[in-house]
Write an enzyme that holds these catalytic residues in place. Sequence first.
Site, PDB file in Angstrom:
ATOM      1  CD  GLU A 150      -2.700   1.461   2.627  1.00  0.00           C
ATOM      2  OE1 GLU A 150      -2.586   0.058   3.321  1.00  0.00           O
ATOM      3  OE2 GLU A 150      -3.408   2.398   2.684  1.00  0.00           O
TER       4      GLU A 150
ATOM      5  NE  ARG B 239       3.845  -8.001  12.016  1.00  0.00           N
ATOM      6  CZ  ARG B 239       3.945  -7.259  10.412  1.00  0.00           C
ATOM      7  NH1 ARG B 239       2.548  -8.222   9.436  1.00  0.00           N
ATOM      8  NH2 ARG B 239       4.686  -5.649  11.090  1.00  0.00           N
TER       9      ARG B 239
ATOM     10  CE  LYS C  93       2.946  -0.063   4.301  1.00  0.00           C
ATOM     11  NZ  LYS C  93       3.085  -0.326   2.655  1.00  0.00           N
TER      12      LYS C  93
END
Length: 562
Positions: free
Chosen positions: A37, A262, A272
Amino acid sequence: MADLEPKAPSDFLRTIVANDVKAGTHGGSVITRFPPEPNGYLHIGHAKSICINFGIAQEFGGRCHLRFDDTNPCREEDEFVEGIKDDVRWLGFDWGEHQYFASDYFDQLYAWAIQLIKEGKAFVCDMSGEEISASRGRASAAGTESPWRNRSVEENLDLFERMRNGEFDEGSKTLRAKIDMASPHLQLRDPVMYRILKASHHRTGDTWCIYPMYDYTHGQSDSLEKITHSICTLEFSDHRPLYDWYIQALGIFPSHQYEFARLNMTYTALSKRRLKGLVDEGVVTGWDDPRMPTLAGMRRRGYTPEAIREFCKRIGVAKADSMVDFALLEFCLREDLNKRASRYMAVLDPIKVVIDNYPEGQVEHLEAVNNPEDPGAGARQVPFSRELYIEREDFMENPPKQFFRLAPGREVRLRYAYFITCTSAVKDADGNVTELHCTYDPASKGGNSPDGRKVKSTLHWVSAAEAVDAEVRLYDVLFAKENAMEVEEGKTWQDNLNPNSLTVVNNAKIEPALARLGSTAAVQFERLGYFCLDTDTTEARPVFNRTVTLRDTWAKAQQASG
Ligand code: ATP
Ligand code: MG
């Protein structure tokens, strides 16, 4: 012969892909994607995902798409699109012509929404976001159906079109999939497909005031691109039933989602949102601050793409979450820099040395090896003269037994130069040593013992007149807490910060060749660590970032535990 044997797949994802290729699924083709994104810069966690997606595509003769998942108009910016492309390229991967934006699929997604409405599989709902959440129920209890669930197809088509035309306020209506409010999968309890957002989008401008949700976008985007293996992190496992439901309901290319753990790393925040917080609150100077775990920050810090790829290889791919020691990343970096970094001499905390028996005004140029690990790297000339600087901590007036460096009456080697013996230390009124006097042995030129006598240590140094002043920035971890993301009761994430993450050395002295580097690739300052020229500075003098120290804590810890 062993080389010709097919290699065993090294992790569960590669096993899945290898089996699919063998079975001829999708004609044996392998198409993956990396779907960031564009709402921030990429971090080392993304590097893991990039290495998996591009790596698998390469290994199986397929391809990997770069797709910007830009369905949220409020947070996305072109700056981030460009930053992400730079970072993926820098890491060493190429998407060729396969760059896509989820926003390119808005028309198709809208058409599919109408198709689902017509088939009685979607409806316009007037409940607020909170009401929808509250009606969803729990894992153990069914949710309650929306009072708007049984609107006619005609009414739904009319309302959805008017949503699109901007007739309704934000938050007043949504389009929801009509699935099952009693499903054991919470995600299947009539999830929202579209919401009204009267916001400009970085690519579609004001064309739309309704925007598709992530879940309604991701699988269909995969399908449009014929992605065979849609690889994402574990938190999306719960979304997989919905991913499959949309694809089945629409009867489109059957992309399939697979989840892996992850990357979490000690003393590091990999989200983020948290990294944006660091930037917005001025804790760091920007997304590319050399302390940031972003690829932009690591690049500026002197990391190499090779080291990061090696790290991603070593951590592997697993199905269970774990925490990787950041020292492993530094270990991979040292291994790589040891091979490629040229050696230089710099003194961070200088103390002057006067060689009393060396001719005044004379300058000799001594040969220094650029990289003992790489004979092709050649040699350079280093100026030597009567006045030098050495590291203050390399001298002790009253040394303890274990201290083998310079002390009164003690002989040591100056790297590439001569043996010197300390004769006296000059002190100021407070008793601080300000200058050392030494003699040198002319027969020890090059640092070679003239008669087989041994010295116990070799020091780095620079010639005082020729040395160049520099600023050196020493970095430490940004977070003092091992699990940086864990905020203790009554505290904030800011409490986890390491107040000493940056130390600025103002008065470093560097050998002249370092002032002429002209490259931001990391070099080794002998005995001190790896450093690189900072890219972005308004300083007139050279500014160096410490990339990583020489000390290898990770390898030592491994030895101790293994
Ligand atoms: P963050 O959690 O940092 O906010 P994100 O998931 O919102 O990241 P995206 O841009 O959506 O960021 O991520 C792009 C891809 O990178 C996704 O497929 C995501 O699963 C993957 N990814 C994100 N963080 C990690 C991580 N820590 N380890 C491995 N892969 C990650
Ligand atoms: Mg995400």
